[in-house]
Scaffold this motif. Structure first.
Motif, PDB file in Angstrom:
ATOM      1  N   LEU A   1       0.819  -1.216   0.000  1.00 47.86           N
ATOM      2  CA  LEU A   1       0.000   0.000   0.000  1.00 47.86           C
ATOM      3  C   LEU A   1       0.851   1.263   0.000  1.00 47.86           C
ATOM      4  O   LEU A   1       0.406   2.314  -0.470  1.00 47.86           O
ATOM      5  CB  LEU A   1      -0.918   0.003   1.237  1.00 47.86           C
ATOM      6  N   ASP A   2       2.053   1.156   0.510  1.00 46.98           N
ATOM      7  CA  ASP A   2       2.920   2.321   0.658  1.00 46.98           C
ATOM      8  C   ASP A   2       3.983   2.397  -0.429  1.00 46.98           C
ATOM      9  O   ASP A   2       4.931   3.176  -0.321  1.00 46.98           O
ATOM     10  CB  ASP A   2       3.596   2.259   2.029  1.00 46.98           C
ATOM     11  N   THR A   3       3.847   1.576  -1.483  1.00 52.09           N
ATOM     12  CA  THR A   3       4.881   1.494  -2.515  1.00 52.09           C
ATOM     13  C   THR A   3       4.306   1.833  -3.880  1.00 52.09           C
ATOM     14  O   THR A   3       3.204   1.418  -4.223  1.00 52.09           O
ATOM     15  CB  THR A   3       5.484   0.076  -2.558  1.00 52.09           C
ATOM     16  N   ASN A   4       5.097   2.558  -4.643  1.00 53.17           N
ATOM     17  CA  ASN A   4       4.714   2.941  -5.993  1.00 53.17           C
ATOM     18  C   ASN A   4       5.704   2.337  -6.979  1.00 53.17           C
ATOM     19  O   ASN A   4       6.913   2.358  -6.742  1.00 53.17           O
ATOM     20  CB  ASN A   4       4.696   4.469  -6.120  1.00 53.17           C
ATOM     21  N   PHE A   5       5.190   1.801  -8.083  1.00 53.38           N
ATOM     22  CA  PHE A   5       6.065   1.162  -9.070  1.00 53.38           C
ATOM     23  C   PHE A   5       7.149   2.110  -9.582  1.00 53.38           C
ATOM     24  O   PHE A   5       8.277   1.693  -9.838  1.00 53.38           O
ATOM     25  CB  PHE A   5       5.244   0.647 -10.253  1.00 53.38           C
ATOM     26  N   ARG A   6       6.803   3.358  -9.733  1.00 56.57           N
ATOM     27  CA  ARG A   6       7.786   4.315 -10.238  1.00 56.57           C
ATOM     28  C   ARG A   6       8.965   4.460  -9.276  1.00 56.57           C
ATOM     29  O   ARG A   6      10.106   4.648  -9.690  1.00 56.57           O
ATOM     30  CB  ARG A   6       7.119   5.668 -10.477  1.00 56.57           C
ATOM     31  N   GLN A   7       8.658   4.347  -7.967  1.00 57.46           N
ATOM     32  CA  GLN A   7       9.733   4.404  -6.978  1.00 57.46           C
ATOM     33  C   GLN A   7      10.639   3.186  -7.079  1.00 57.46           C
ATOM     34  O   GLN A   7      11.860   3.272  -6.945  1.00 57.46           O
ATOM     35  CB  GLN A   7       9.132   4.502  -5.576  1.00 57.46           C
ATOM     36  N   ILE A   8      10.030   2.018  -7.320  1.00 53.87           N
ATOM     37  CA  ILE A   8      10.809   0.779  -7.433  1.00 53.87           C
ATOM     38  C   ILE A   8      11.733   0.841  -8.636  1.00 53.87           C
ATOM     39  O   ILE A   8      12.906   0.448  -8.572  1.00 53.87           O
ATOM     40  CB  ILE A   8       9.870  -0.439  -7.529  1.00 53.87           C
ATOM     41  N   VAL A   9      11.220   1.347  -9.760  1.00 52.97           N
ATOM     42  CA  VAL A   9      12.042   1.467 -10.969  1.00 52.97           C
ATOM     43  C   VAL A   9      13.237   2.371 -10.711  1.00 52.97           C
ATOM     44  O   VAL A   9      14.368   2.084 -11.130  1.00 52.97           O
ATOM     45  CB  VAL A   9      11.199   2.004 -12.139  1.00 52.97           C
ATOM     46  N   LYS A  10      13.019   3.455  -9.999  1.00 50.71           N
ATOM     47  CA  LYS A  10      14.116   4.360  -9.658  1.00 50.71           C
ATOM     48  C   LYS A  10      15.155   3.661  -8.797  1.00 50.71           C
ATOM     49  O   LYS A  10      16.355   3.895  -8.931  1.00 50.71           O
ATOM     50  CB  LYS A  10      13.576   5.594  -8.935  1.00 50.71           C
ATOM     51  N   GLN A  11      14.681   2.798  -7.885  1.00 50.64           N
ATOM     52  CA  GLN A  11      15.602   2.100  -6.978  1.00 50.64           C
ATOM     53  C   GLN A  11      16.489   1.094  -7.697  1.00 50.64           C
ATOM     54  O   GLN A  11      17.553   0.731  -7.195  1.00 50.64           O
ATOM     55  CB  GLN A  11      14.814   1.358  -5.899  1.00 50.64           C
ATOM     56  N   MET A  12      16.041   0.604  -8.844  1.00 53.72           N
ATOM     57  CA  MET A  12      16.836  -0.397  -9.566  1.00 53.72           C
ATOM     58  C   MET A  12      18.170   0.176 -10.018  1.00 53.72           C
ATOM     59  O   MET A  12      19.109  -0.567 -10.303  1.00 53.72           O
ATOM     60  CB  MET A  12      16.057  -0.905 -10.781  1.00 53.72           C
ATOM     61  N   GLN A  13      18.274   1.489 -10.077  1.00 57.85           N
ATOM     62  CA  GLN A  13      19.522   2.176 -10.419  1.00 57.85           C
ATOM     63  C   GLN A  13      20.153   1.596 -11.688  1.00 57.85           C
ATOM     64  O   GLN A  13      21.293   1.126 -11.685  1.00 57.85           O
ATOM     65  CB  GLN A  13      20.511   2.118  -9.250  1.00 57.85           C
ATOM     66  N   GLY A  14      19.345   1.590 -12.759  1.00 61.48           N
ATOM     67  CA  GLY A  14      19.853   1.107 -14.034  1.00 61.48           C
ATOM     68  C   GLY A  14      20.080  -0.396 -14.070  1.00 61.48           C
ATOM     69  O   GLY A  14      20.845  -0.874 -14.902  1.00 61.48           O
ATOM     70  N   GLY A  15      19.435  -1.120 -13.213  1.00 63.30           N
ATOM     71  CA  GLY A  15      19.582  -2.575 -13.193  1.00 63.30           C
ATOM     72  C   GLY A  15      20.678  -3.061 -12.266  1.00 63.30           C
ATOM     73  O   GLY A  15      20.905  -4.274 -12.130  1.00 63.30           O
ATOM     74  N   LYS A  16      21.373  -2.152 -11.591  1.00 61.21           N
ATOM     75  CA  LYS A  16      22.476  -2.544 -10.712  1.00 61.21           C
ATOM     76  C   LYS A  16      22.013  -3.459  -9.575  1.00 61.21           C
ATOM     77  O   LYS A  16      22.705  -4.413  -9.206  1.00 61.21           O
ATOM     78  CB  LYS A  16      23.140  -1.307 -10.115  1.00 61.21           C
TER      79      LYS A  16
END
Length: 468
Positions: A418-433
């Motif tokens: 409930l507290d997570t947004n997909f756009r935030q997760i994509v940002k966290q991937m840091q280019g797939g690192k």
């Protein structure tokens, strides 16, 4: 949990009122209360303290009557009409609702706002438990996946209404569940597999964590250090539970934990299916194959399933290795908390003293260890002290506590979604690192675990133990 601004941790001061006002201590008291009441109910028989647990039910597959009986399936319609179902639902909701509401009140939250929000969160968690009990879903994906999915669907579509947010207290539910979990982590498990299990589980695991920390921070240069250590623990220990404990100890954000668990769950499913196939193809012995699975597959439930595919001996070896490995959760959380307080999060140019370390240290870890020590002492000396086989009694109590632990974790993971947004997760991937860090760490984990398994259990250097 200590508040952070970038990498700087605010300096705090401990007070006696922390014992009943701070989240960490309240999580300890909630865990102890649940454990104490479960013990009282078991030994006196005055009341039934069992929490709700859906029996497995069938939706997709057409099974024979023998298969249905073996899998212990029960149609949903039969479950809903049983009085026991509604009693357990009421007990589960009443116990958790009361304890967490009191906890929220002591932390200064509004009870009027928290109660209706918690009711809805509990209903969402009820849906998660229902879906995860379906026969096909249950075989491949654990409840954490469904809790995240449900929460993410809501947060990324219709959005989370403001009135529901007071119940989204992820860390509070996680820490309380971990204290309850401590009662099931028995140090006596070490004796069952002796030095073999210790060599596989306790030597490899720290090495993998250190390797992934070095790879993530120095080679991939990932700036989110709590995410790196949380992912390292999830990879090397036992997925969800290790990520929860380490994430809380390092001050990881909810999105960090969500990302680490999501990656872990995806690869756990793949390894659960394909690792037994590869082990069979190369002709590895059951005890070696089971030990390899126990040391490398993240989820305990997936370890059981994968081990079963190789036979009874492999399943026993897999479960023993994973059980011994699980004991490390509390120790890893302790050292991670110490490492982050004294090194990662210290203010530049300032020396962190003992008082500041104590303030930053997550107190729920103390509750975890206290619960574990009490259970271990009962199992070891119960017969001598009380004339009762406490090993069997503690096992029965843990069947009850396991459900309360699961409910706390389901509340937590639904909250994460409930507290997570997909756009935030994509940002966290840091280019797939982050994804590449997990893959590299897991490959290293498999290779090192295989070497330890071969060295200890191939018969080349040591006698191979016989497992029941």
């Amino acid at each position: 949990m200590t508040e952070k601004n970038s990498d700087v941790v605010t300096v705090g001061k401990s007070n006696i009122s922390d014992l009943w006002r701070k989240e960490d201590w309240l999580a300890c008291w909630i865990g102890f209360i649940v454990i104490a009441v479960a013990c009282l109910a078991h030994f006196t028989g005055w009341f039934n303290f069992s929490a709700l647990n859906f029996s497995k039910w069938q939706l997709w597959e057409n099974l024979t009557p023998d298969q249905i009986a073996k899998a212990k399936l029960m149609p949903l319609s039969d479950q809903f009409v049983r009085g026991e179902f509604w009693i357990k639902t009421f007990v589960t909701f009443g116990v958790l609702g009361l304890l967490f509401t009191i906890g929220a009140k002591l932390q200064g939250e509004s009870v009027k706002k928290y109660i209706p929000a918690f009711v809805v969160l509990f209903v969402l968690s009820l849906i998660v438990r229902l879906v995860s009990a379906e026969f096909t879903f249950n075989r491949y994906l654990e409840w954490a996946f469904w809790a995240l999915i449900l929460g993410l669907l809501i947060s990324n579509t219709v959005g989370v209404p403001a009135w529901l947010k007071p119940a989204i207290k992820t860390e509070f539910y996680i820490k309380s569940g971990l204290v309850i979990m401590g009662f099931s982590v028995l140090f006596s498990n070490i004796a069952k597999f002796g030095l073999y299990g210790l060599g596989i589980a306790w030597i490899v695991t720290p090495v993998v964590i250190i390797f992934m920390w070095w790879l993530g921070t120095r080679v991939f240069k990932i700036g989110n250090k709590p995410l790196v250590i949380t992912l390292a623990a999830a990879t090397s220990v036992c997925g969800t539970s290790a990520a929860i404990a380490t994430g809380a100890a390092s001050g990881a954000k909810k999105t960090d934990l969500s990302l680490a668990v999501s990656i872990s769950i995806i690869f756990t499913v793949l390894m659960m299916v394909f690792e037994p196939m590869i082990i069979k193809a190369v002709g590895m012995s059951p005890i070696m194959g089971g030990s390899l699975i126990g040391g490398t597959v993240d989820s305990t439930g997936a370890v059981v399933v994968a081990g079963t595919a190789l036979g009874a001996e492999a399943q026993t070896a897999a479960v023993l290795v994973k059980s011994i490995q699980n004991i490390l959760i509390g120790f890893i959380a302790f050292f991670v908390a110490l490492f982050f307080a004294t090194y990662v999060n210290k203010n530049e140019g300032n020396k962190v003293g003992a008082a500041e370390i104590w303030y930053r240290f997550p107190k729920f870890i103390i509750g975890f260890f206290v619960a574990s020590i009490i259970a271990s002492l009962l199992v070891t000396y119960g017969q001598q002290w009380f004339g009762v086989d406490c090993a069997a009694e503690v096992g029965k109590i843990n069947k009850v506590l396991d459900q309360y632990k699961n409910w706390a974790f389901v509340l937590a993971f639904t909250s994460i979604g409930l507290d997570t947004n997909f756009r935030q997760i994509v940002k966290q991937m840091q280019g797939g690192k982050v994804l590449w860090l997990y893959i590299a760490g897991q490959v290293f984990n498999i290779a090192l675990t295989f070497f330890a398994v071969w060295f200890l259990l191939s018969g080349t250097f040591f006698n191979v133990p016989v497992l029941d």
